[in-house]
Enzyme design. Structure first.
Site, PDB file in Angstrom:
ATOM      1  N   TRP A 145       0.806  -1.214   0.000  1.00  0.00           N
ATOM      2  CA  TRP A 145       0.000   0.000   0.000  1.00  0.00           C
ATOM      3  C   TRP A 145       0.843   1.270   0.000  1.00  0.00           C
ATOM      4  O   TRP A 145       0.335   2.348  -0.258  1.00  0.00           O
ATOM      5  CB  TRP A 145      -0.938   0.015   1.213  1.00  0.00           C
ATOM      6  CG  TRP A 145      -0.234  -0.187   2.530  1.00  0.00           C
ATOM      7  CD1 TRP A 145      -0.098  -1.375   3.189  1.00  0.00           C
ATOM      8  CD2 TRP A 145       0.445   0.787   3.300  1.00  0.00           C
ATOM      9  NE1 TRP A 145       0.625  -1.197   4.332  1.00  0.00           N
ATOM     10  CE2 TRP A 145       0.979   0.134   4.433  1.00  0.00           C
ATOM     11  CE3 TRP A 145       0.667   2.163   3.164  1.00  0.00           C
ATOM     12  CZ2 TRP A 145       1.717   0.793   5.403  1.00  0.00           C
ATOM     13  CZ3 TRP A 145       1.403   2.818   4.139  1.00  0.00           C
ATOM     14  CH2 TRP A 145       1.915   2.141   5.234  1.00  0.00           C
ATOM     15  N   ASN A 146       2.134   1.177   0.313  1.00  0.00           N
ATOM     16  CA  ASN A 146       2.832   2.442   0.608  1.00  0.00           C
ATOM     17  C   ASN A 146       3.197   3.269  -0.620  1.00  0.00           C
ATOM     18  O   ASN A 146       3.168   4.484  -0.562  1.00  0.00           O
ATOM     19  CB  ASN A 146       4.026   2.215   1.541  1.00  0.00           C
ATOM     20  CG  ASN A 146       5.072   1.302   0.949  1.00  0.00           C
ATOM     21  OD1 ASN A 146       4.756   0.467   0.121  1.00  0.00           O
ATOM     22  ND2 ASN A 146       6.297   1.462   1.355  1.00  0.00           N
ATOM     23  N   LYS A 169      -2.112  -7.540  -8.700  1.00  0.00           N
ATOM     24  CA  LYS A 169      -3.083  -7.429  -7.608  1.00  0.00           C
ATOM     25  C   LYS A 169      -2.538  -6.397  -6.611  1.00  0.00           C
ATOM     26  O   LYS A 169      -1.620  -6.673  -5.867  1.00  0.00           O
ATOM     27  CB  LYS A 169      -3.276  -8.772  -6.899  1.00  0.00           C
ATOM     28  CG  LYS A 169      -4.513  -8.716  -6.012  1.00  0.00           C
ATOM     29  CD  LYS A 169      -4.406  -9.468  -4.721  1.00  0.00           C
ATOM     30  CE  LYS A 169      -3.538  -8.881  -3.677  1.00  0.00           C
ATOM     31  NZ  LYS A 169      -4.083  -7.684  -2.990  1.00  0.00           N
ATOM     32  N   GLY A 221       6.289  -6.462  -0.378  1.00  0.00           N
ATOM     33  CA  GLY A 221       5.458  -6.455   0.810  1.00  0.00           C
ATOM     34  C   GLY A 221       6.273  -6.911   2.007  1.00  0.00           C
ATOM     35  O   GLY A 221       7.504  -6.836   1.996  1.00  0.00           O
ATOM     36  N   GLU A 243      10.650  -8.326  -2.806  1.00  0.00           N
ATOM     37  CA  GLU A 243      11.188  -7.080  -2.226  1.00  0.00           C
ATOM     38  C   GLU A 243      10.491  -6.918  -0.881  1.00  0.00           C
ATOM     39  O   GLU A 243       9.306  -6.602  -0.840  1.00  0.00           O
ATOM     40  CB  GLU A 243      10.879  -5.891  -3.135  1.00  0.00           C
ATOM     41  CG  GLU A 243      11.600  -5.915  -4.461  1.00  0.00           C
ATOM     42  CD  GLU A 243      13.085  -5.676  -4.326  1.00  0.00           C
ATOM     43  OE1 GLU A 243      13.542  -5.243  -3.251  1.00  0.00           O
ATOM     44  OE2 GLU A 243      13.808  -5.938  -5.298  1.00  0.00           O
ATOM     45  N   LEU A 244      11.219  -7.151   0.198  1.00  0.00           N
ATOM     46  CA  LEU A 244      10.567  -7.241   1.511  1.00  0.00           C
ATOM     47  C   LEU A 244      10.982  -6.087   2.419  1.00  0.00           C
ATOM     48  O   LEU A 244      11.347  -5.024   1.941  1.00  0.00           O
ATOM     49  CB  LEU A 244      10.880  -8.609   2.119  1.00  0.00           C
ATOM     50  CG  LEU A 244      10.620  -9.789   1.166  1.00  0.00           C
ATOM     51  CD1 LEU A 244      11.069 -11.097   1.776  1.00  0.00           C
ATOM     52  CD2 LEU A 244       9.161  -9.866   0.751  1.00  0.00           C
ATOM     53  N   CYS A 277      10.106   0.835   2.937  1.00  0.00           N
ATOM     54  CA  CYS A 277      10.907  -0.372   3.169  1.00  0.00           C
ATOM     55  C   CYS A 277      12.338  -0.006   3.529  1.00  0.00           C
ATOM     56  O   CYS A 277      12.993  -0.697   4.293  1.00  0.00           O
ATOM     57  CB  CYS A 277      10.895  -1.223   1.913  1.00  0.00           C
ATOM     58  SG  CYS A 277      11.408  -0.308   0.460  1.00  0.00           S
ATOM     59  N   GLU A 375      10.990  -4.759  12.042  1.00  0.00           N
ATOM     60  CA  GLU A 375      10.547  -3.645  11.214  1.00  0.00           C
ATOM     61  C   GLU A 375       9.303  -3.031  11.849  1.00  0.00           C
ATOM     62  O   GLU A 375       8.358  -3.741  12.185  1.00  0.00           O
ATOM     63  CB  GLU A 375      10.220  -4.128   9.802  1.00  0.00           C
ATOM     64  CG  GLU A 375       9.832  -2.993   8.887  1.00  0.00           C
ATOM     65  CD  GLU A 375       9.453  -3.440   7.471  1.00  0.00           C
ATOM     66  OE1 GLU A 375       8.684  -4.402   7.353  1.00  0.00           O
ATOM     67  OE2 GLU A 375       9.929  -2.816   6.519  1.00  0.00           O
TER      68      GLU A 375
HETATM   69  P1  NAD Z   1       1.787  -7.020   3.031  1.00  0.00           P
HETATM   70  O1  NAD Z   1       2.813  -8.090   2.987  1.00  0.00           O
HETATM   71  O2  NAD Z   1       0.800  -7.030   4.128  1.00  0.00           O
HETATM   72  O3  NAD Z   1       0.932  -7.013   1.683  1.00  0.00           O
HETATM   73  C1  NAD Z   1       1.536  -6.915   0.430  1.00  0.00           C
HETATM   74  C2  NAD Z   1       0.601  -7.488  -0.620  1.00  0.00           C
HETATM   75  O4  NAD Z   1       0.471  -8.904  -0.432  1.00  0.00           O
HETATM   76  C3  NAD Z   1      -0.820  -6.931  -0.612  1.00  0.00           C
HETATM   77  O5  NAD Z   1      -1.250  -6.731  -1.942  1.00  0.00           O
HETATM   78  C4  NAD Z   1      -1.614  -8.052   0.043  1.00  0.00           C
HETATM   79  O6  NAD Z   1      -2.978  -8.095  -0.319  1.00  0.00           O
HETATM   80  C5  NAD Z   1      -0.896  -9.272  -0.492  1.00  0.00           C
HETATM   81  N1  NAD Z   1      -1.085 -10.500   0.291  1.00  0.00           N
HETATM   82  C6  NAD Z   1      -1.429 -10.624   1.597  1.00  0.00           C
HETATM   83  N2  NAD Z   1      -1.425 -11.934   1.951  1.00  0.00           N
HETATM   84  C7  NAD Z   1      -1.080 -12.638   0.847  1.00  0.00           C
HETATM   85  C8  NAD Z   1      -0.876 -14.020   0.576  1.00  0.00           C
HETATM   86  N3  NAD Z   1      -1.044 -14.967   1.522  1.00  0.00           N
HETATM   87  N4  NAD Z   1      -0.487 -14.393  -0.673  1.00  0.00           N
HETATM   88  C9  NAD Z   1      -0.286 -13.462  -1.629  1.00  0.00           C
HETATM   89  N5  NAD Z   1      -0.473 -12.137  -1.439  1.00  0.00           N
HETATM   90  C10 NAD Z   1      -0.858 -11.726  -0.207  1.00  0.00           C
HETATM   91  O7  NAD Z   1       2.595  -5.647   2.989  1.00  0.00           O
HETATM   92  P2  NAD Z   1       2.040  -4.162   3.181  1.00  0.00           P
HETATM   93  O8  NAD Z   1       1.657  -3.963   4.608  1.00  0.00           O
HETATM   94  O9  NAD Z   1       1.052  -3.833   2.117  1.00  0.00           O
HETATM   95  O10 NAD Z   1       3.364  -3.308   2.840  1.00  0.00           O
HETATM   96  C11 NAD Z   1       4.317  -3.029   3.796  1.00  0.00           C
HETATM   97  C12 NAD Z   1       5.502  -3.969   3.655  1.00  0.00           C
HETATM   98  O11 NAD Z   1       6.043  -3.866   2.344  1.00  0.00           O
HETATM   99  C13 NAD Z   1       6.629  -3.608   4.597  1.00  0.00           C
HETATM  100  O12 NAD Z   1       7.159  -4.782   5.170  1.00  0.00           O
HETATM  101  C14 NAD Z   1       7.660  -2.960   3.686  1.00  0.00           C
HETATM  102  O13 NAD Z   1       8.974  -3.011   4.144  1.00  0.00           O
HETATM  103  C15 NAD Z   1       7.455  -3.710   2.413  1.00  0.00           C
HETATM  104  N6  NAD Z   1       7.965  -2.929   1.273  1.00  0.00           N
HETATM  105  C16 NAD Z   1       9.101  -3.328   0.644  1.00  0.00           C
HETATM  106  C17 NAD Z   1       9.628  -2.584  -0.402  1.00  0.00           C
HETATM  107  C18 NAD Z   1      10.871  -3.010  -1.123  1.00  0.00           C
HETATM  108  O14 NAD Z   1      11.089  -2.575  -2.243  1.00  0.00           O
HETATM  109  N7  NAD Z   1      11.716  -3.842  -0.545  1.00  0.00           N
HETATM  110  C19 NAD Z   1       8.970  -1.425  -0.804  1.00  0.00           C
HETATM  111  C20 NAD Z   1       7.810  -1.041  -0.139  1.00  0.00           C
HETATM  112  C21 NAD Z   1       7.310  -1.814   0.895  1.00  0.00           C
END
Ligand code: NAD
Length: 482
Positions: A145-146, A169, A221, A243-244, A277, A375
């Site tokens: 979402w960010n 998605k 995510g 990318e976590l 992130c 985090e």
């Molecule tokens: P999240 O992991 O909760 O969700 C990310 C996506 O995954 C969403 O679209 C969500 O609907 C989907 N999702 C949820 N459960 C799933 C499953 N079981 N299988 C497949 N898809 C699923 O992350 P968030 O809260 O939206 O974003 C924040 C996180 O993202 C933080 O940890 C941040 O560090 C990371 N992030 C990383 C980068 C990078 O480039 N490394 C950039 C931005 C954000």
């Protein structure tokens, strides 16, 4: 949702609400896509890949990408407004991202017809051997979402350049900007099915990750979700880029330019309300300058202007969701009970409704505390102290993550020496939080697998094929591969 060039509702007919976190009110209702919608989108993407899109030259793909880049540039303000309404981040930050995004399309449009294989020098005169980088196929993109549209662009631009098609998605918290982006994609004139959007939650994400018709999942995510995605993808040996998260160190040595370092520390953790992130969420400071630096950083932190994300003067917006707000406050409360000292902040803002948290600096903690290890994804800076360079490196690497690091020193030798020892995908020396389309970005350890941006990214959307051509018609020993 956009599937195969058609705008459709979820097959179930369900919708879900998207909230504006600044006012805490629903502002959009969005299709709640499920496995059957993912299925339809994958079929459409496969048909485009094997049909019209697959038949285009790399140059023709590049031209469409240039057009899309121009359209994004023309509509950047609107994309930013939609994003900011959906995720509560500052309008000026989302605008800067939307204005920068065309560069990804332009860079990878240029790469499309220049990324070739190679001729392998053979020790055998009778063989001509070369490699081809063939598009990997249909990509499943899952975004957080960010920074929904920028992080989609990190995936889409190299995927299109490589010749792939995509089903994305977006996060259930911020689906709107990806749908607006999809309208621009159509307007650019791509064949139907090249880019498909299915909005929905975890079920749709799971269906995409385990779908046998998907050749690669590109996920951004959290590490927890990333692990699930990788497990689901394993079923079909689907390739993954993950990318976590991070717990990135900003390391300040006593020979640093103190003003620049203080500014970099602020930018690293309080930019985007810490919801990035690459947030520099651990300040590692040399003990001899600790008081001086903390004083400067705390003084600036206390003047950070919280408020309406749409207001250009606002410096920090709210947490994007209630659960995120509650998570951050929980971590702060537990650190308080653990004896941490709050140099600034440490509470929800008393001056604002909604999910606002003050810029928080936490000292007197140990490296094994939750606040120093996990985090947080909020405006919370954890301070750790070191005496020697070796100690700084040891502290910097004392994490399961490895996304980014900042090093502040006026010694070029020390800067590069430490940069080479820190285990992180990106190291900035006397800078923080800069990215570009041509520079690889990704993580070590629990921060992910693979790289986005640069040539590493387009390589990740291809399979390498080696072609051996026998030139002489000579008969070979059938039992010897050498
Ligand atoms: P999240 O992991 O909760 O969700 C990310 C996506 O995954 C969403 O679209 C969500 O609907 C989907 N999702 C949820 N459960 C799933 C499953 N079981 N299988 C497949 N898809 C699923 O992350 P968030 O809260 O939206 O974003 C924040 C996180 O993202 C933080 O940890 C941040 O560090 C990371 N992030 C990383 C980068 C990078 O480039 N490394 C950039 C931005 C954000």
């Amino acid at each position: 949702m956009l599937i195969g060039g058609d705008w459709v509702s979820a097959q179930s007919g369900k919708v879900f609400p998207s909230e504006n976190p600044y006012v805490g009110k629903v502002w959009a209702n969005v299709p709640d896509g499920g496995a059957e919608d993912i299925d339809a989108a994958v079929v459409a993407a496969r048909s485009a890949f094997e049909g019209e899109w697959g038949a285009l030259s790399a140059q023709a793909r590049g031209k469409l990408m240039l057009r899309l880049g121009d359209l994004i540039a023309e509509n950047a303000e609107e994309i930013a407004r939609v994003e900011s309404t959906d995720n509560g981040k500052l309008y000026k930050e989302m605008l800067a991202q939307a204005q920068y995004l065309p560069e990804w399309l332009y860079y990878f449009a240029g790469v499309a017809d220049k990324f070739g294989g190679e001729v392998i020098p053979s020790e055998r005169a009778n063989f001509h051997i070369y490699t081809r980088h063939e598009p990997i196929g249909v990509i499943g993109a899952i975004t957080p979402w960010n920074s929904p549209v920028l992080l989609l662009g990190f995936k889409l631009a190299p995927a299109l350049a490589a010749g792939c098609t995509m089903v994305v998605k977006p996060s259930e918290h911020t689906p709107a900007s990806t749908l607006r982006f999809a309208q621009l994609f159509e307007e650019a004139g791509f064949p139907p099915g090249v880019f498909n959007v299915v909005t929905g939650g975890r079920d749709a994400g799971e269906a995409l990750s385990k779908h046998p018709g998907i050749n690669k999942i590109a996920f951004t995510g959290s590490d927890v979700t990333g692990k699930r995605v990788m497990q689901a993808a394993a079923e079909n040996f689907t390739r993954v880029t993950l990318e976590l998260g991070g717990k990135s160190p900003n390391i300040v040595f006593e020979d640093a330019d103190m003003e620049a370092a203080a500014n970099g520390v602020i930018a690293g953790i309080f930019g985007a309300t810490g919801q990035t992130c690459m947030a520099g969420s651990r300040l590692l400071v040399q003990s001899s300058i600790k008081e001086e630096l903390l004083e400067k950083v705390a003084a600036r932190a206390k003047t950070i202007k919280l408020g309406d994300p749409m207001d250009m003067a606002t410096e920090m917006g709210p947490m994007a969701t209630r659960p995120q707000f509650e998570k951050v406050m929980g971590i702060i409360d537990r650190a308080k009970s653990g004896g941490a000292r709050f140099v600034s902040g440490g509470r929800a803002s008393p001056d604002h409704d909604g999910f606002f948290i003050e810029a928080t600096i936490v000292d007197d903690i140990t490296a094994d505390m939750e606040i120093a290890k996990d985090e947080i994804f909020g405006p919370v800076l954890s301070v750790l102290t070191f005496d020697t360079e070796e100690e700084a490196i040891q502290l910097a690497n004392d994490t399961r993550f490895g996304l980014a690091a900042g090093i502040w020193t006026q010694s070029g030798q020390r800067g590069t020496r430490v940069a080479h020892k820190v285990r992180a995908g990106t190291v900035w020396i006397n800078a923080y939080r800069v990215v570009a389309p041509n520079v690889p970005f990704g993580g070590f350890g629990h921060s992910g697998i693979g790289r986005e941006n640069g040539f590493d990214a387009i390589r990740g959307y291809t399979e390498t094929k080696a072609v051996w051509v026998e030139l002489t018609g000579a008969t070979r020993d059938p039992f010897n591969i050498g």
